[in-house]
Motif scaffolding. Sequence first.
Motif, PDB file in Angstrom:
ATOM      1  N   THR A 198       0.710  -1.365   0.081  1.00 55.67           N
ATOM      2  CA  THR A 198       0.220   0.040   0.219  1.00 55.67           C
ATOM      3  C   THR A 198       0.950   1.219  -0.038  1.00 55.67           C
ATOM      4  OG1 THR A 198      -1.784  -1.266   1.113  1.00 55.67           O
ATOM      5  CG2 THR A 198      -1.812   1.206   1.205  1.00 55.67           C
ATOM      6  N   GLY A 199       0.574   2.286  -0.960  1.00 55.63           N
ATOM      7  CA  GLY A 199       1.371   3.302  -0.878  1.00 55.63           C
ATOM      8  C   GLY A 199       2.160   3.136  -2.101  1.00 55.63           C
ATOM      9  N   ASP A 200       2.605   2.142  -2.753  1.00 54.73           N
ATOM     10  CA  ASP A 200       3.671   2.079  -3.817  1.00 54.73           C
ATOM     11  C   ASP A 200       2.835   2.431  -5.163  1.00 54.73           C
ATOM     12  OD1 ASP A 200       5.724   1.296  -2.157  1.00 54.73           O
ATOM     13  OD2 ASP A 200       5.387  -1.092  -2.655  1.00 54.73           O
ATOM     14  N   LEU A 201       3.344   3.068  -5.945  1.00 59.98           N
ATOM     15  CA  LEU A 201       2.637   3.479  -7.245  1.00 59.98           C
ATOM     16  C   LEU A 201       3.002   2.257  -8.214  1.00 59.98           C
ATOM     17  CD1 LEU A 201       1.400   5.554  -8.703  1.00 59.98           C
ATOM     18  CD2 LEU A 201       3.420   6.775  -9.121  1.00 59.98           C
ATOM     19  N   VAL A 202       2.031   1.966  -9.191  1.00 60.86           N
ATOM     20  CA  VAL A 202       2.498   1.081 -10.052  1.00 60.86           C
ATOM     21  C   VAL A 202       1.950   1.705 -11.482  1.00 60.86           C
ATOM     22  CG1 VAL A 202       1.680  -1.318 -11.247  1.00 60.86           C
ATOM     23  CG2 VAL A 202       1.845  -1.188  -8.821  1.00 60.86           C
ATOM     24  N   ILE A 203       2.597   1.840 -12.366  1.00 59.84           N
ATOM     25  CA  ILE A 203       2.629   2.469 -13.568  1.00 59.84           C
ATOM     26  C   ILE A 203       2.621   1.280 -14.904  1.00 59.84           C
ATOM     27  CG2 ILE A 203       3.585   4.397 -15.254  1.00 59.84           C
ATOM     28  CD1 ILE A 203       2.741   5.654 -12.907  1.00 59.84           C
ATOM     29  N   GLU A 204       1.498   1.446 -15.438  1.00 61.23           N
ATOM     30  CA  GLU A 204       1.416   0.414 -16.537  1.00 61.23           C
ATOM     31  C   GLU A 204       1.955   0.995 -17.886  1.00 61.23           C
ATOM     32  OE1 GLU A 204      -1.982  -2.236 -18.798  1.00 61.23           O
ATOM     33  OE2 GLU A 204      -2.571  -1.580 -16.593  1.00 61.23           O
ATOM     34  N   LYS A 205       2.746   0.511 -18.760  1.00 61.22           N
ATOM     35  CA  LYS A 205       3.394   0.937 -19.881  1.00 61.22           C
ATOM     36  C   LYS A 205       3.147  -0.108 -21.079  1.00 61.22           C
ATOM     37  CE  LYS A 205       8.050  -0.492 -19.364  1.00 61.22           C
ATOM     38  NZ  LYS A 205       8.270  -1.452 -20.601  1.00 61.22           N
ATOM     39  N   GLN A 206       3.225   0.454 -22.381  1.00 56.99           N
ATOM     40  CA  GLN A 206       3.147  -0.734 -23.521  1.00 56.99           C
ATOM     41  C   GLN A 206       4.351  -0.341 -24.381  1.00 56.99           C
ATOM     42  OE1 GLN A 206      -0.761   0.511 -24.989  1.00 56.99           O
ATOM     43  NE2 GLN A 206      -1.660  -1.203 -23.510  1.00 56.99           N
ATOM     44  N   THR A 207       5.219   0.408 -24.125  1.00 54.79           N
ATOM     45  CA  THR A 207       6.478   0.687 -24.992  1.00 54.79           C
ATOM     46  C   THR A 207       7.812   0.438 -24.055  1.00 54.79           C
ATOM     47  OG1 THR A 207       6.746   2.903 -24.582  1.00 54.79           O
ATOM     48  CG2 THR A 207       5.195   2.255 -26.515  1.00 54.79           C
ATOM     49  N   PRO A 208       8.942   0.252 -24.400  1.00 51.00           N
ATOM     50  CA  PRO A 208      10.228   0.163 -23.517  1.00 51.00           C
ATOM     51  C   PRO A 208      10.210   1.560 -22.786  1.00 51.00           C
ATOM     52  CG  PRO A 208      10.613  -0.543 -25.869  1.00 51.00           C
ATOM     53  CD  PRO A 208       9.404   0.089 -25.924  1.00 51.00           C
ATOM     54  N   ASP A 209       9.833   2.557 -23.200  1.00 49.29           N
ATOM     55  CA  ASP A 209      10.305   3.922 -22.503  1.00 49.29           C
ATOM     56  C   ASP A 209       8.789   4.003 -21.442  1.00 49.29           C
ATOM     57  OD1 ASP A 209      10.091   6.406 -21.590  1.00 49.29           O
ATOM     58  OD2 ASP A 209      10.137   7.306 -23.493  1.00 49.29           O
ATOM     59  N   ASP A 255       1.723   8.291 -17.070  1.00 45.32           N
ATOM     60  CA  ASP A 255       1.601   9.350 -16.170  1.00 45.32           C
ATOM     61  C   ASP A 255       2.808   9.436 -15.119  1.00 45.32           C
ATOM     62  OD1 ASP A 255       0.744   7.543 -14.486  1.00 45.32           O
ATOM     63  OD2 ASP A 255      -1.045   8.489 -13.657  1.00 45.32           O
ATOM     64  N   LEU A 256       3.673   8.760 -15.563  1.00 51.96           N
ATOM     65  CA  LEU A 256       4.967   8.749 -14.673  1.00 51.96           C
ATOM     66  C   LEU A 256       5.679  10.013 -14.516  1.00 51.96           C
ATOM     67  CD1 LEU A 256       7.258   7.076 -12.944  1.00 51.96           C
ATOM     68  CD2 LEU A 256       8.495   6.674 -15.182  1.00 51.96           C
ATOM     69  N   ASN A 257       6.041  10.656 -15.322  1.00 49.02           N
ATOM     70  CA  ASN A 257       6.521  12.201 -15.142  1.00 49.02           C
ATOM     71  C   ASN A 257       5.700  12.872 -14.261  1.00 49.02           C
ATOM     72  OD1 ASN A 257       8.845  13.694 -15.800  1.00 49.02           O
ATOM     73  ND2 ASN A 257       7.376  15.054 -17.169  1.00 49.02           N
ATOM     74  N   LEU A 258       4.301  12.995 -14.670  1.00 50.49           N
ATOM     75  CA  LEU A 258       3.437  13.844 -13.846  1.00 50.49           C
ATOM     76  C   LEU A 258       3.517  13.356 -12.292  1.00 50.49           C
ATOM     77  CD1 LEU A 258       1.123  15.902 -13.835  1.00 50.49           C
ATOM     78  CD2 LEU A 258      -0.382  13.923 -14.012  1.00 50.49           C
ATOM     79  N   LYS A 259       3.633  11.921 -12.065  1.00 50.80           N
ATOM     80  CA  LYS A 259       3.390  11.694 -10.718  1.00 50.80           C
ATOM     81  C   LYS A 259       5.000  11.937 -10.245  1.00 50.80           C
ATOM     82  CE  LYS A 259      -0.370   9.482 -10.681  1.00 50.80           C
ATOM     83  NZ  LYS A 259      -1.642  10.032  -9.872  1.00 50.80           N
ATOM     84  N   LEU A 260       5.961  11.705 -10.641  1.00 47.96           N
ATOM     85  CA  LEU A 260       7.156  12.138 -10.083  1.00 47.96           C
ATOM     86  C   LEU A 260       7.424  13.817  -9.848  1.00 47.96           C
ATOM     87  CD1 LEU A 260       9.510  10.196 -12.548  1.00 47.96           C
ATOM     88  CD2 LEU A 260       8.794   9.679 -10.098  1.00 47.96           C
ATOM     89  N   GLN A 261       6.646  14.730 -10.922  1.00 50.45           N
ATOM     90  CA  GLN A 261       6.424  15.992 -10.243  1.00 50.45           C
ATOM     91  C   GLN A 261       5.690  16.471  -9.444  1.00 50.45           C
ATOM     92  OE1 GLN A 261       5.435  17.369 -14.048  1.00 50.45           O
ATOM     93  NE2 GLN A 261       7.533  17.640 -15.140  1.00 50.45           N
ATOM     94  N   GLU A 262       4.596  15.674  -9.128  1.00 50.21           N
ATOM     95  CA  GLU A 262       3.696  15.790  -8.124  1.00 50.21           C
ATOM     96  C   GLU A 262       4.311  15.413  -6.751  1.00 50.21           C
ATOM     97  OE1 GLU A 262       0.465  13.365  -8.895  1.00 50.21           O
ATOM     98  OE2 GLU A 262      -0.789  14.735 -10.113  1.00 50.21           O
TER      99      GLU A 262
END
Length: 175
Positions: free
Chosen positions: A77-88, A94-101
Amino acid sequence: MPTHCALLVIDVQVAMFDESDPVYQGDLLLQRIQHLISKARQKGHSVIYIQHSEGAGSPLERGTAGWAIHPSIAPITGDLVIEKQTPDSFHETDLNLKLQENEVKDLILTGMQTEICVDTTCRRASSLGYAVTLVRDAHSTWNSNILQAEQIIEHHNSVLSMFANVVGTENVMNG
């Protein structure tokens, strides 16, 4: 309270540990990532899991057993999971947005696959202005038709030193 550092655990999913085609030093990789996750949590850093999704019939088909994050390093609980469909890990997520937030400025990268998703995410993170640390002994891959997995890993540790501080597990998050 925001942390300024995040550990990215890239594509460490059940299908990557298929016994018929084992990833190079898979058990050791999992042990090192467990250690890094524990250390990150002790220091109050974010732990972010990147989860690769592919289409029907793929070993990483969304919702299948192989798609799941490996249970030995599963999110809490509290960890973020980001789903992606490319190598990047940043592309169309929304990884960059979450990091900025969360005011994250420093990223520590670990996971799979060295020459694809780890490489691409490392380069992109650097281009976006993050201070990147690549854990030299906590990312892995498979043998290719040309090179052994160990050679691929060492080559990428060398090349990616242009984009990241490349250090061993024992030297990450010290101090």
